[in-house]
Write an enzyme that holds these catalytic residues in place. Structure first.
Site, PDB file in Angstrom:
ATOM      1  N   HIS A 148       0.739  -0.415 -10.429  1.00  0.00           N
ATOM      2  CA  HIS A 148      -0.174  -1.140  -9.621  1.00  0.00           C
ATOM      3  C   HIS A 148      -0.809  -2.585 -10.277  1.00  0.00           C
ATOM      4  O   HIS A 148      -1.800  -2.851 -10.465  1.00  0.00           O
ATOM      5  CB  HIS A 148      -1.472  -0.542  -9.158  1.00  0.00           C
ATOM      6  N   ARG A 158       0.796  -1.227  -0.117  1.00  0.00           N
ATOM      7  CA  ARG A 158       0.038   0.100  -0.084  1.00  0.00           C
ATOM      8  C   ARG A 158       0.886   1.424   0.117  1.00  0.00           C
ATOM      9  O   ARG A 158       2.096   1.103   0.737  1.00  0.00           O
ATOM     10  CB  ARG A 158      -0.854  -0.141   1.324  1.00  0.00           C
TER      11      ARG A 158
END
Length: 310
Positions: free
Chosen positions: A273, A225
């Site tokens: 991502h 994250r």
């Protein structure tokens, strides 16, 4: 009749409809799988935080929300959600993360960037990497994804360290916990992989103080994250050479703005991502197996603990 509402992004329906219906048939789930329904008649939501459904109060018959995302930080604090929330723990997602992490750990361990840079005719054989058993790699976060990655690295003979907030025991991995354990791990780790959840307690796990504990020139790999890293502290550590390189797949703002310093920094690799995408076929099976369990009186799997946020 049980009603299951697909409440993720509309654009995802085309990819998920057939795998979900196939899983229902395979498991013998008798239910209506729909894209639209009266909220008062919905029993289960197959969900992503990008959904238009943000107020759960009209769903008076709702029994559970099953997320298609591994991360639940953007929904766990929703006070209108009063039923169990199940995060995605999917074999396909885990396999994808293990492959991505292993690939980038090996890339940095073997010095691949230096060996292939430019393909400019320069024969660069002055640096020979140690064997994996002599390289200390740390995985911060030992949930489903972190444990699987740590086990794979251990199988490759890396000197693998693991850290989690609560004690864990993983074969082949030297496990630590607590604040003292984190300092011990960071002080040894030549490569650090971040796979912690995003919670108030994990924000800025890597900051100026913790980055200073690392052996000089250590590598950071973050597929976890974006909030786990203090960006300014990392950029400063990269500028001084305290951190040798950072490979980053997740960010506080996504897509990463074109003007962000990470794009221009010579010691940063940005990936968009992609460390582990949810695969519709395996994710559909995971979700439907959980619904099947619940319909048959068994407890739901992977229910989020609201107190910890994961």
């Amino acid at each position: 009749m049980t009603t299951i509402l697909f409440a993720a992004k509309r654009a995802d329906w085309a990819a998920y409809e057939a795998p979900l219906r196939q899983s229902m048939a395979d498991l013998g789930v008798s239910a209506d799988l729909v894209l639209e329904a009266d909220p008062a008649e919905v029993d289960y939501l197959i969900y992503s935080p990008a959904s238009t459904v943000q107020d759960f109060r009209p769903y008076t018959r709702l029994k559970a929300v099953l997320s298609l995302w591994a991360g639940v930080e953007s929904i766990v604090g929703n006070t209108t959600l009063q039923v169990p929330l199940c995060r995605m723990v999917d074999p396909g997602l885990t396999e994808g993360m293990v492959e991505w992490v292993t690939g980038h750990v090996l890339r940095h361990h073997l010095g691949m960037d230096a060996h292939i840079q430019g393909q400019d005719g320069v024969w660069r054989n002055d640096v020979v990497p140690p064997l994996a058993r002599d390289r200390r790699v740390a995985v911060l976060g030992l949930g489903a994804l972190g444990s699987a990655c740590a086990q794979m690295l251990a199988q490759l003979q890396f000197n693998t360290l693991g850290w989690s907030r609560r004690p864990k025991d993983i074969s082949g991995v030297s496990c630590y916990s607590g604040e003292d354990g984190l300092r011990q791990v960071l002080s040894q780790a030549e490569i650090v992989v971040l796979l912690l959840p995003a919670t108030p307690q994990t924000e800025n796990t890597l900051n100026a103080e913790s980055l200073a504990l690392l052996p000089r020139g250590a590598v950071i790999i973050n597929p976890g994250r974006g909030t786990l890293i203090d960006d300014e502290a990392l950029l400063s550590a990269l500028d001084t050479g305290q951190v040798g390189h950072a490979t980053l797949d997740v960010f506080r703002a996504e897509p990463l703005p074109p003007e962000h310093a990470y794009w221009q920094h010579p010691c940063v690799t940005v990936t968009p991502h992609i460390a582990s995408e949810t695969r519709p076929v395996s994710a559909a099976r995971t979700v439907m197996e959980n619904i099947h369990r619940h319909l048959n009186g068994a407890a739901l799997l992977n229910v989020v603990d609201r107190a910890t946020g994961y």
